[in-house]
Structure formats: C-alpha cells, structure tokens
Enzyme design. Sequence first.
Site, PDB file in Angstrom:
ATOM      1  N   LEU A   1       0.814  -1.211   0.000  1.00  0.00           N
ATOM      2  CA  LEU A   1       0.000   0.000   0.000  1.00  0.00           C
ATOM      3  C   LEU A   1       0.852   1.268   0.000  1.00  0.00           C
ATOM      4  CD1 LEU A   1      -2.766  -1.076   2.551  1.00  0.00           C
ATOM      5  CD2 LEU A   1      -2.632  -1.497   0.080  1.00  0.00           C
TER       6      LEU A   1
ATOM      7  N   HIS B   1      -3.659   4.308  -1.957  1.00  0.00           N
ATOM      8  CA  HIS B   1      -4.576   3.467  -1.185  1.00  0.00           C
ATOM      9  C   HIS B   1      -5.074   4.212   0.053  1.00  0.00           C
ATOM     10  CE1 HIS B   1      -1.971   0.410  -3.276  1.00  0.00           C
ATOM     11  NE2 HIS B   1      -3.158  -0.047  -3.595  1.00  0.00           N
TER      12      HIS B   1
ATOM     13  N   GLY C   1      -9.369   3.410  -7.310  1.00  0.00           N
ATOM     14  CA  GLY C   1      -8.598   4.536  -7.819  1.00  0.00           C
ATOM     15  C   GLY C   1      -8.707   4.675  -9.326  1.00  0.00           C
ATOM     16  N   ARG C   2      -8.673   5.922  -9.801  1.00  0.00           N
ATOM     17  CA  ARG C   2      -8.816   6.179 -11.237  1.00  0.00           C
ATOM     18  C   ARG C   2      -7.586   5.768 -12.040  1.00  0.00           C
ATOM     19  NH1 ARG C   2      -8.964  12.093 -13.029  1.00  0.00           N
ATOM     20  NH2 ARG C   2      -6.836  11.577 -13.657  1.00  0.00           N
TER      21      ARG C   2
ATOM     22  N   SER D   1       2.058   0.314  -6.762  1.00  0.00           N
ATOM     23  CA  SER D   1       2.838  -0.651  -5.992  1.00  0.00           C
ATOM     24  C   SER D   1       4.037  -1.143  -6.779  1.00  0.00           C
ATOM     25  CB  SER D   1       1.944  -1.833  -5.595  1.00  0.00           C
ATOM     26  OG  SER D   1       0.857  -1.385  -4.807  1.00  0.00           O
TER      27      SER D   1
END
Length: 285
Positions: free
Chosen positions: A35, A39, A149-150, A188
């Site tokens: 994360l 996040h 998330g976009r 990530s």
Amino acid sequence: MSLDLLTTIEQLRARVAEARAVGRTIGLVPTMGALHAGHASLVEAAKRECGLRVATIFVNPTQFGPGEDFSRYPRTLEKDLELLARHGADCVFVPAAEQIYPPGDESLVDVGSVARPLEGTHRPRHFQGVATVVLKLFLLAQPDVAFFGRKDYQQTLVVRHLIRDFRLPIELRVCPTIREPDGLALSSRNRYLSTDERQRAVAVSRSLGLATRLVREGATDSATIEQAMRDELSAAELAIEYVALADPETLAPVPRVDRPIVALVAVRLGRTRLIDNEPIAPPAG
C-alpha cells in the site's frame, strides 16, 4: 486507531453483520497490498462516507497471466496494516487463497466488451480474474460503497459493468489518481524501478500532459496527438504497449477530440509495466 485483522470469511461476515445491526454503512477498499498514499486516499474517502471501513489485502492469482509478476509482487503486510490503521480503516480482510478459491472452484466472470481492448489485449485473462475476485469480495463484504482509484481506469469500468449487470446494490466511488511531485502516478510496482528507470518513467505522465495541452491549444486529430505522445515516450526509451485516445465509457477509439475523452498509456521499463490515464475535454465553444 485499532485495526481488526480478519482472516476467515466467517470473521468478515460477523463483522459486517454487527455493523448492519446498528445501521452503519459499509465501505469497501479492495487492494492487493504493498500500500501507498493512493490506497490511503481511498481509505480516507471511505472514512468520510461510511460507518464501517473494510479494507482487503489479497494478491489475486487469477488476474496474473503466465510470466507476470505474481510470485514477486511485493507483499508488505506489517507496513500495510500500519497504513490502514493510521488512515481510518476499521478492519482488514487478509484471506488465504483457499478462502477465496476453495478446491473445485471453477466459476469465472466475463464482463464483456469493456474488458477486451487495451489491457484486455495485452493481458487477455486479467479482467476475468479481476471481475471474479471483486464479485466474490462484494458478496462477502456486502458493501454499500466500494472505493477504487482512477489510475486503473479500465478496471473501474469493468467494476462499474459488474455492478450494473449483476444488479448489485453498491455505489462505486472512483477516487483521483495520487501522484509523486514530478507527476508519476503512485503504483505498488514503482518500487521495482531502478534509479534510471524511475527518472525515465515520468515521461508517462508527461505524455498525458502533452495530450492535454495539445487539445487545449485546439488540436483535434487523434492520430496526430497519439503520435506526439508516442514520441515523448520513445524519447525516454520506454517500450510502448499502447497509447490511446478513447471514449470514456466504452474505450472505443475516437478519431477526433470533439468531446470529452480519456487518454490511456501502458509502457514497460525493463521488467516493470506501468499504466496511466488522464481525462481530457476540448475547450468550450
């Protein structure tokens, strides 16, 4: 803030039932761990809106193709738990693979045409795995609101179609992409990048900024804009998988930018694959 670690379906269902019994709304933040601030922003959005904030950490094997990075995907559970607690999650579901895919589990979800271009072309079974695990998590956590998330734009469309087609009573919140100061979208997988690759990777967001600027200056021919984006990426020696100007709902190619569109990019730097996108609207009038 305390964070409850849940490892079984029974624990998750009991936690959700407790919240439902006292009228709390359920917010779900599905993740694969490793994360970062992106996040965290999803958890914070859930905290603002929902009474019970449930995060999940599960590196989903069915969305990785042959030769992809499932085995080396970063797993940083202790740090992830600290981040979730710090930003307001109430509990986190961290199941073993057998909890999600028990022996004999064969059902898969295909959401259709929105999953087929772009990522679907380069990662043919990826969205089948994504849709399958997201549906399972939705059925287990029974959220009122789900937060994504976009940055993973096509994934948000897949999830939207999943909710629509299965008539799920879930609201989808698509939260803004979080970026480094130089524009690189948080991911990530950024931790895979060498120092040199990290410096070159910023060309991805630069190419999207270039497309936005060209449209604002009056450019409308998609092929010309896409070529300018490719030139920007190639100058940084990035291996281009796709550059596309597309309809924001269907991802069909658009020949001219005469209405709002989305620009999408996927590249490789060594063994690392990066994606990004930016909505673009032509000047009014």
